[in-house]
Design a protein around this motif. Structure first.
Motif, PDB file in Angstrom:
ATOM      1  N   ASN A   1      -1.130   3.943   6.126  1.00 44.06           N
ATOM      2  CA  ASN A   1       0.129   4.699   6.108  1.00 44.06           C
ATOM      3  C   ASN A   1       1.327   3.794   6.363  1.00 44.06           C
ATOM      4  OD1 ASN A   1      -1.296   7.051   5.631  1.00 44.06           O
ATOM      5  ND2 ASN A   1      -1.327   7.676   7.782  1.00 44.06           N
ATOM      6  N   THR A   2       1.144   2.817   7.238  1.00 49.02           N
ATOM      7  CA  THR A   2       2.224   1.868   7.515  1.00 49.02           C
ATOM      8  C   THR A   2       2.483   0.980   6.307  1.00 49.02           C
ATOM      9  OG1 THR A   2       1.577   1.849   9.855  1.00 49.02           O
ATOM     10  CG2 THR A   2       3.037   0.082   9.115  1.00 49.02           C
ATOM     11  N   MET A   3       1.421   0.569   5.632  1.00 47.41           N
ATOM     12  CA  MET A   3       1.582  -0.242   4.422  1.00 47.41           C
ATOM     13  C   MET A   3       2.319   0.526   3.326  1.00 47.41           C
ATOM     14  SD  MET A   3      -2.170  -2.096   4.377  1.00 47.41           S
ATOM     15  CE  MET A   3      -1.930  -3.083   2.895  1.00 47.41           C
ATOM     16  N   LYS A   4       2.216   1.841   3.341  1.00 53.51           N
ATOM     17  CA  LYS A   4       2.900   2.639   2.327  1.00 53.51           C
ATOM     18  C   LYS A   4       4.410   2.622   2.498  1.00 53.51           C
ATOM     19  CE  LYS A   4      -0.793   5.814   1.033  1.00 53.51           C
ATOM     20  NZ  LYS A   4      -1.240   7.210   0.929  1.00 53.51           N
ATOM     21  N   LEU A   5       4.882   2.176   3.655  1.00 52.86           N
ATOM     22  CA  LEU A   5       6.319   2.043   3.865  1.00 52.86           C
ATOM     23  C   LEU A   5       6.867   0.767   3.253  1.00 52.86           C
ATOM     24  CD1 LEU A   5       6.515   3.250   7.580  1.00 52.86           C
ATOM     25  CD2 LEU A   5       7.251   4.503   5.538  1.00 52.86           C
ATOM     26  N   ASP A   6       5.965  -0.072   2.737  1.00 50.89           N
ATOM     27  CA  ASP A   6       6.394  -1.291   2.050  1.00 50.89           C
ATOM     28  C   ASP A   6       7.272  -0.922   0.863  1.00 50.89           C
ATOM     29  OD1 ASP A   6       5.576  -4.399   1.693  1.00 50.89           O
ATOM     30  OD2 ASP A   6       5.740  -3.445  -0.274  1.00 50.89           O
ATOM     31  N   LYS A   7       8.315  -1.729   0.629  1.00 49.86           N
ATOM     32  CA  LYS A   7       9.305  -1.400  -0.405  1.00 49.86           C
ATOM     33  C   LYS A   7       8.737  -1.459  -1.822  1.00 49.86           C
ATOM     34  CE  LYS A   7      12.007  -4.530   1.276  1.00 49.86           C
ATOM     35  NZ  LYS A   7      11.135  -4.808   2.430  1.00 49.86           N
ATOM     36  N   LYS A   8       7.574  -2.086  -2.022  1.00 50.84           N
ATOM     37  CA  LYS A   8       6.972  -2.137  -3.354  1.00 50.84           C
ATOM     38  C   LYS A   8       6.189  -0.867  -3.676  1.00 50.84           C
ATOM     39  CE  LYS A   8       4.635  -5.820  -2.524  1.00 50.84           C
ATOM     40  NZ  LYS A   8       5.136  -5.884  -1.147  1.00 50.84           N
ATOM     41  N   THR A   9       5.918  -0.043  -2.644  1.00 51.93           N
ATOM     42  CA  THR A   9       5.167   1.181  -2.867  1.00 51.93           C
ATOM     43  C   THR A   9       5.934   2.111  -3.805  1.00 51.93           C
ATOM     44  OG1 THR A   9       4.093   1.056  -0.707  1.00 51.93           O
ATOM     45  CG2 THR A   9       4.187   3.220  -1.735  1.00 51.93           C
ATOM     46  N   GLU A  10       5.236   2.661  -4.778  1.00 53.18           N
ATOM     47  CA  GLU A  10       5.842   3.601  -5.709  1.00 53.18           C
ATOM     48  C   GLU A  10       5.141   4.938  -5.562  1.00 53.18           C
ATOM     49  OE1 GLU A  10       5.997   2.067  -9.658  1.00 53.18           O
ATOM     50  OE2 GLU A  10       7.223   0.334  -9.098  1.00 53.18           O
ATOM     51  N   GLY A  11       5.936   5.960  -5.222  1.00 54.88           N
ATOM     52  CA  GLY A  11       5.335   7.241  -4.902  1.00 54.88           C
ATOM     53  C   GLY A  11       4.564   7.095  -3.604  1.00 54.88           C
ATOM     54  N   THR A  12       3.280   7.337  -3.668  1.00 59.16           N
ATOM     55  CA  THR A  12       2.434   7.150  -2.482  1.00 59.16           C
ATOM     56  C   THR A  12       1.356   6.099  -2.730  1.00 59.16           C
ATOM     57  OG1 THR A  12       0.982   8.978  -3.170  1.00 59.16           O
ATOM     58  CG2 THR A  12       2.821   9.527  -1.709  1.00 59.16           C
ATOM     59  N   THR A  13       1.515   5.323  -3.793  1.00 63.61           N
ATOM     60  CA  THR A  13       0.510   4.320  -4.142  1.00 63.61           C
ATOM     61  C   THR A  13       0.993   2.933  -3.747  1.00 63.61           C
ATOM     62  OG1 THR A  13      -0.206   5.653  -6.032  1.00 63.61           O
ATOM     63  CG2 THR A  13      -0.906   3.353  -5.983  1.00 63.61           C
ATOM     64  N   ILE A  14       0.176   2.242  -2.973  1.00 65.04           N
ATOM     65  CA  ILE A  14       0.524   0.904  -2.514  1.00 65.04           C
ATOM     66  C   ILE A  14       0.390  -0.084  -3.665  1.00 65.04           C
ATOM     67  CG2 ILE A  14      -0.261  -0.996  -1.027  1.00 65.04           C
ATOM     68  CD1 ILE A  14      -0.977   1.138   1.053  1.00 65.04           C
ATOM     69  N   GLN A  15       1.395  -0.934  -3.806  1.00 70.58           N
ATOM     70  CA  GLN A  15       1.338  -2.027  -4.770  1.00 70.58           C
ATOM     71  C   GLN A  15       1.238  -3.327  -3.995  1.00 70.58           C
ATOM     72  OE1 GLN A  15       4.573  -1.942  -7.590  1.00 70.58           O
ATOM     73  NE2 GLN A  15       3.545  -0.395  -8.787  1.00 70.58           N
ATOM     74  N   MET A  16       0.209  -4.102  -4.283  1.00 71.41           N
ATOM     75  CA  MET A  16       0.028  -5.397  -3.628  1.00 71.41           C
ATOM     76  C   MET A  16       0.267  -6.523  -4.616  1.00 71.41           C
ATOM     77  SD  MET A  16      -3.290  -5.113  -1.114  1.00 71.41           S
ATOM     78  CE  MET A  16      -3.028  -6.831  -0.605  1.00 71.41           C
TER      79      MET A  16
END
Length: 359
Positions: A310-325
């Motif tokens: 959930n904390t990683m989802k606050l990353d600015k690259k996240t789109e919608g609710t999907t984490i982008q690494m």
């Protein structure tokens, strides 16, 4: 002195890297100003504030504002106080802010400059290795308690003046932290530079070697920023290792572990995920051994996996609710990939086991 010119959509500025530059600020400013406000922290002020003040003696109106050192100062309260200082000092649209310090000072002072009277000039004067990265590219921000750098802007400095002599006052932790960002730049852009760094012992570096590494890192950063100033595409690659690294920092309340130390662990995690996603072999073991040899902390704190996701989802690259690494297909071949929660949880579980077996 090495000069690198950065050309971005919002303006062109020079990055000066050399020795004794804090005594030559006046000659490196791009133009004259009505007044100058130096923002620094309590630790840096003891070492370098007077040197910088004495180097701009042509100005009758020179003011200073000193913040507490540490990530906790990148807050809305400190941001507001600095605006109050600027108003009290009578700064106008022809004034200059000098950000004298590491990444915290640079991000915070830059955001103050970007928002005071809708934007006045500022000069970055990094005093840490880590800030070689944050001082170039025009990202300025403060933290929210729920995530790092969530409140900010893109605002290019008028110049960057990097006196490499100032790094000699760094702690071993801050030195490690800065070099992690240099390693990141090498991994996403230059295999030979990465191999060179992996043969480098941080305790044995000379001034010339440090300056060379910093200049190579700045050149990589500048090339990326010139192509994509506002992170619409390839600039996201500069966040390699940061998605998990920023979450680790937030998990520990931005204390204890330094930013670059968290990014170092984040890079290991990104390499592991890359190997799984692309079925390739990457230098996980080589990087781990180098980090271990140079005393980076490599033990994960106790953490709830869903909470860290959930904390990683606050990353600015996240789109919608999907984490982008940001992952690597190979060294110097970064790509941005969506990772589902289920896959991320599996990767995190494997990563925890992988690190625990090495300690």
């Amino acid at each position: 002195m090495k000069v690198t010119r950065v050309k971005s959509d919002s303006g062109t500025y020079d990055v000066y890297v050399g020795e004794q530059l804090r005594y030559k600020i006046e000659s490196l400013l791009p133009k004259s100003y009505s007044s100058v406000m130096i923002i620094t922290d309590d630790l840096v002020a003891r070492h370098y504030l007077e040197d910088v003040r004495n180097s701009i003696i042509q100005y009758d109106r020179v003011y200073t504002s000193i913040i507490n050192h540490g990530e906790s100062s990148k807050s809305i309260d400190t941001f507001y106080r600095l605006h109050s200082d600027a108003i009290d000092y009578g700064l106008d649209r022809k004034s200059l802010i000098i950000a004298l310090g590491g990444g915290v000072v640079g991000d915070l002072a830059g955001f103050v400059a970007a928002t005071y009277m809708r934007g006045i000039d500022f000069v970055q004067m990094p005093t840490t290795i880590l800030a070689h990265d944050s001082s170039v590219g025009g990202k300025v921000a403060i933290n929210h308690q729920k995530g790092k750098n969530l409140i900010g802007n893109f605002f290019s400095p008028a110049a960057v003046v990097y006196d490499v002599d100032t790094i000699h006052s760094l702690s071993a932790q801050e030195f490690r932290s800065g070099y992690a960002e240099i390693v990141k730049e090498a991994l996403i852009a230059d295999r030979h530079f990465f191999d060179e760094l992996m043969q480098t012992g941080l305790s044995r570096l000379t001034n010339a070697e440090i300056a060379s590494h910093i200049n190579k890192g700045i050149a990589i950063k500048a090339e990326v920023v010139e192509s994509d100033e506002k992170e619409a595409g390839i600039r996201k690659h500069l966040n390699f290792g940061h998605t998990f690294g920023h979450a680790l920092e937030a998990l520990q309340g931005y204390s204890g572990i330094a930013h670059g130390e968290a990014v170092a662990i984040g890079m290991l995690f990104a390499l592991q995920v890359s190997e799984a996603v692309f079925s390739v072999q990457l230098p996980f073991d080589k990087l781990y051994s180098w980090l271990e040899t140079n005393s980076y902390p490599l033990q994960l704190p106790e953490m709830d996996l869903q909470h860290i996701i959930n904390t990683m989802k606050l990353d600015k690259k996240t789109e919608g609710t999907t984490i982008q690494m940001v992952l690597l297909k190979s060294i110097a071949h970064p790509v941005t990939v969506e990772v589902s929660d289920a896959d991320l949880k599996n990767h995190l579980e494997l990563f925890k086991k992988k690190l625990s077996t090495r300690l």
